[in-house]
Every structure is written in C-alpha cells, then in structure tokens.
Enzyme design. Sequence first.
Site, PDB file in Angstrom:
ATOM      1  N   HIS A  62      84.482  34.027  -8.845  1.00 19.34           N
ATOM      2  CA  HIS A  62      84.831  34.884  -9.978  1.00 19.34           C
ATOM      3  C   HIS A  62      86.136  35.613  -9.692  1.00 19.34           C
ATOM      4  O   HIS A  62      86.269  36.290  -8.666  1.00 19.34           O
ATOM      5  CB  HIS A  62      83.716  35.910 -10.245  1.00 19.34           C
ATOM      6  CG  HIS A  62      82.556  35.337 -10.981  1.00 19.34           C
ATOM      7  ND1 HIS A  62      81.616  36.124 -11.626  1.00 19.34           N
ATOM      8  CD2 HIS A  62      82.173  34.052 -11.195  1.00 19.34           C
ATOM      9  CE1 HIS A  62      80.707  35.344 -12.194  1.00 19.34           C
ATOM     10  NE2 HIS A  62      81.024  34.095 -11.934  1.00 19.34           N
ATOM     11  N   TYR A  89      79.552  44.789 -16.912  1.00 18.81           N
ATOM     12  CA  TYR A  89      78.934  46.089 -16.653  1.00 18.81           C
ATOM     13  C   TYR A  89      79.093  46.928 -17.919  1.00 18.81           C
ATOM     14  O   TYR A  89      80.225  47.207 -18.338  1.00 18.81           O
ATOM     15  CB  TYR A  89      79.613  46.799 -15.490  1.00 18.81           C
ATOM     16  CG  TYR A  89      79.420  46.144 -14.141  1.00 18.81           C
ATOM     17  CD1 TYR A  89      78.488  46.647 -13.230  1.00 18.81           C
ATOM     18  CD2 TYR A  89      80.175  45.035 -13.762  1.00 18.81           C
ATOM     19  CE1 TYR A  89      78.315  46.065 -11.982  1.00 18.81           C
ATOM     20  CE2 TYR A  89      80.000  44.444 -12.520  1.00 18.81           C
ATOM     21  CZ  TYR A  89      79.075  44.960 -11.634  1.00 18.81           C
ATOM     22  OH  TYR A  89      78.904  44.375 -10.405  1.00 18.81           O
ATOM     23  N   PRO A 130      72.766  49.101  -6.397  1.00 14.80           N
ATOM     24  CA  PRO A 130      73.381  47.784  -6.561  1.00 14.80           C
ATOM     25  C   PRO A 130      74.575  47.762  -7.513  1.00 14.80           C
ATOM     26  O   PRO A 130      75.185  46.703  -7.685  1.00 14.80           O
ATOM     27  CB  PRO A 130      72.229  46.935  -7.112  1.00 14.80           C
ATOM     28  CG  PRO A 130      71.322  47.909  -7.773  1.00 14.80           C
ATOM     29  CD  PRO A 130      71.412  49.166  -6.978  1.00 14.80           C
ATOM     30  N   LYS A 188      77.349  45.974  -3.122  1.00 11.01           N
ATOM     31  CA  LYS A 188      77.774  46.183  -1.741  1.00 11.01           C
ATOM     32  C   LYS A 188      76.683  45.996  -0.685  1.00 11.01           C
ATOM     33  O   LYS A 188      76.983  45.860   0.495  1.00 11.01           O
ATOM     34  CB  LYS A 188      78.364  47.601  -1.587  1.00 11.01           C
ATOM     35  CG  LYS A 188      79.661  47.794  -2.336  1.00 11.01           C
ATOM     36  CD  LYS A 188      80.745  46.896  -1.778  1.00 11.01           C
ATOM     37  CE  LYS A 188      81.868  46.722  -2.754  1.00 11.01           C
ATOM     38  NZ  LYS A 188      82.443  45.391  -2.746  1.00 11.01           N
ATOM     39  N   TYR A 217      85.981  46.549  -5.196  1.00 13.10           N
ATOM     40  CA  TYR A 217      84.992  45.582  -5.672  1.00 13.10           C
ATOM     41  C   TYR A 217      85.053  44.298  -4.858  1.00 13.10           C
ATOM     42  O   TYR A 217      84.000  43.729  -4.497  1.00 13.10           O
ATOM     43  CB  TYR A 217      85.218  45.288  -7.156  1.00 13.10           C
ATOM     44  CG  TYR A 217      84.062  44.562  -7.791  1.00 13.10           C
ATOM     45  CD1 TYR A 217      82.957  45.273  -8.287  1.00 13.10           C
ATOM     46  CD2 TYR A 217      84.047  43.176  -7.910  1.00 13.10           C
ATOM     47  CE1 TYR A 217      81.890  44.608  -8.864  1.00 13.10           C
ATOM     48  CE2 TYR A 217      82.978  42.506  -8.497  1.00 13.10           C
ATOM     49  CZ  TYR A 217      81.904  43.228  -8.960  1.00 13.10           C
ATOM     50  OH  TYR A 217      80.830  42.576  -9.526  1.00 13.10           O
TER      51      TYR A 217
END
Length: 390
Positions: A72, A201, A293, A297, A385
């Site tokens: 991704h 998200y 979550p 991580k 990220y």
Amino acid sequence: MRTQVAIIGSGPAGLLLGQLLTRAGIDNIILDRASKDYILGRVRAGVLEEGTVRLLDQAGASARLHAEALPHDGFSLAFDGRNHRIDLFDLTDGKRVTVYGQTEMTRDLLQQREGSDAPAIHEAENVAIHDFDSEKPFVTFEKDGTTSRIDCDFIAGCDGFHGVSRRSVPEKSIRTFERTYPFGWLGVLAEVPPVAHELIYANHPRGFALCSMRSMTRSRYYVQCSLDDKVEDWSDDRFWDELRRRLPEEEAAAVTTGASFEKSIAPLRSFVAEPMRFGRLFLAGDAAHIVPPTGAKGLNLAASDVHYLFEGLRDYYADKSMAGLDDYSRRALLRVWKAVRFSWSMTMLMHRFPDTGEFGQKIQEAELDYLTHSRAASTALAENYVGLPF
C-alpha cells in the site's frame, strides 16, 4: 535440557526471534502454554512496516508474503463526508506499508520452525522463570504430567500482556504506564472484497470506523463501540448499516456485505513497562507494551524489539560483548514511546470521546483539515505511519 536462549511465547515475536537465532547458529528453545491451533486461530493486525518485512526476509520466512501480500502506497482519512488520501510513497521518498495478516505471518514462521531442528514445546503448563538475576537462569514447566527444566544463558519473554515473563519481575523493579480508553472496537472478518484498495480511517459524529482488508477477497472492518456492548447484540445487518453510516457517501455505496465468520469486541489501551531488561530476562512485544490498533504499531513494535534483542544476542555469541544487551532496553524504549505517542495521537484524533463535546469536535476537524492540507503535517503523519527506522 540445556540451550543458549529460552524463548517464552510462540507468537510472532517469539517465533521471529527464534528463527533469526537459529539461522545465526544460536541454540534456542521456544516454550508456550498454548497449542499451535490456538495460536493460528487468533485474529490480529495486518499492516507491516518495511522494517518488519526486512526482518522476515532475514529470517527466511517471507516468500509467501512477497507472493500474496498487498503493498500500500497510501491510506485515507475520511471526515466531513469526504475522503482525503495520504500519499505515503510520495511523502516518505518511496516507502510503503504491506498488508499481510499477522496470522499468516505466524503460520509462515511456524512452518520455518517445524522445518528446522530447533525445538518448540507447546501446551506447556505451570511455566516458571528462575534466577534471571544470576548468570545461570532457568525455566521450569510441566508437560504430560512431567516437570522439566531448561537451563540457559538468557530468557526472552515474548509471551504477551498476560504472560508469566513480566509477572515474574518483582514489583519494585518495574514501572508501568497505562492509559485505558472509554470505548472498544467491534471488528468483523468477512469473505467480501474490500470497499477500497487502501485503508480508510473515518472520523464521524457517530464514532470511528476503519475499512481494512486481509486480501482482495477478505475484508476486515471495525466500528467504535461502547465497552458495555455485547457481540451478540450486533447482528451482521446492524454492523453493516452502522459502518455505512460512518463512511462518505461514495464509499458507503461501495461496501459489499456478507456473513461474517469472526466478530469480536476489543478494548483499547496504551501500556508500557520499564525497563525491558531484568538481569538475563528480556521482555519483547506485548509483554512489555500495548498500543491501541489505530496506528497499526503493535506487531511492528514487537518486530523492532526482536531486532534490537537479536543484535545484542548475536554480538554476545560472536565476541562475548554485552554492549548490545546492556543497551537493549534503552534502544527499544526510545522507539516504543514514539510509537505509543503516535498511536495515542491517532486514537485521540479519530474517535469520539464521551466528553468530546462541540469544542472537542471542532478541534478534531481543524486538526484533520490541517493534516490533509499541510504537506509538512502530512509528511510527519506519513513518516510515523510507515514506521520510524530501527
């Protein structure tokens, strides 16, 4: 029994450490109270940083990952009825994340373990750690009614939050930091194509939602829920309706529904134990820290712990240097706290808290707008990220 490193726990951290040690010619035994079927039945995270993938390469356990995983280059923040893409690849000079389920990673590592001569003992009862503050630590356990002992040079505690490793440390020798969150995540797995080719998200007045996947035919979805909710109160239809309410109109229309084959509610917490080394006992992964979550991580922190611990053990057996092991806790915790900060900030940003109110909602909206319209802010988000270096 005698070995060089006794590893407590056969989750991803224990298996990864064991495979790295085995390939380096360092004897190790893995001990776990759970069965293999139980370990492979747990549903966990699935977003891997490049550092984690490199460690799997180093362990010789990445062939299936490279054949089947989904790279991704970005993800989306959904708010105010629109999707806003964070271009990870552009913002981090070509870095990306890889979507590959933790269960699959564990399966690959277990297969590597079974294909080697390195022993693993499952369904061990009454595991106990002894004399880790001396130069001759050992572990005892019961199996099939027989008590056995493993003498070793070092013990790696990779047995999770509820394991024996951290509980074996005297209270006065350890300090813990914890933040619990007033909500949970209701998650489902379903054999349906994902709503998008990258993660979404969503921040919505009804609460957070996450659209994720394990493959192009298997989706993993979450919605923020009350800690008082019960799984049995959430039918599949109710879940799909709630998910769609929290997504932008275009994405909501694209959701493919279907029967879920796994459904659970997980509470969220941030937890860190300091230090991560006690004599010849070293904590790694969830035994030492838990993160919500939201930032993807948890598994990656376990991998970075393993990286630091493996380096220290490799150097010790190569030239008898304790330098890497002596510095393990400091190095690991530096990265742990940065990841804890990022996971906390993402959790605070994307969820609706009971006391958020109109002011708090406006602050979230302003922060989200800034993150998606400032390249500097987007870069900081992207760097965290994809994972800070280790």
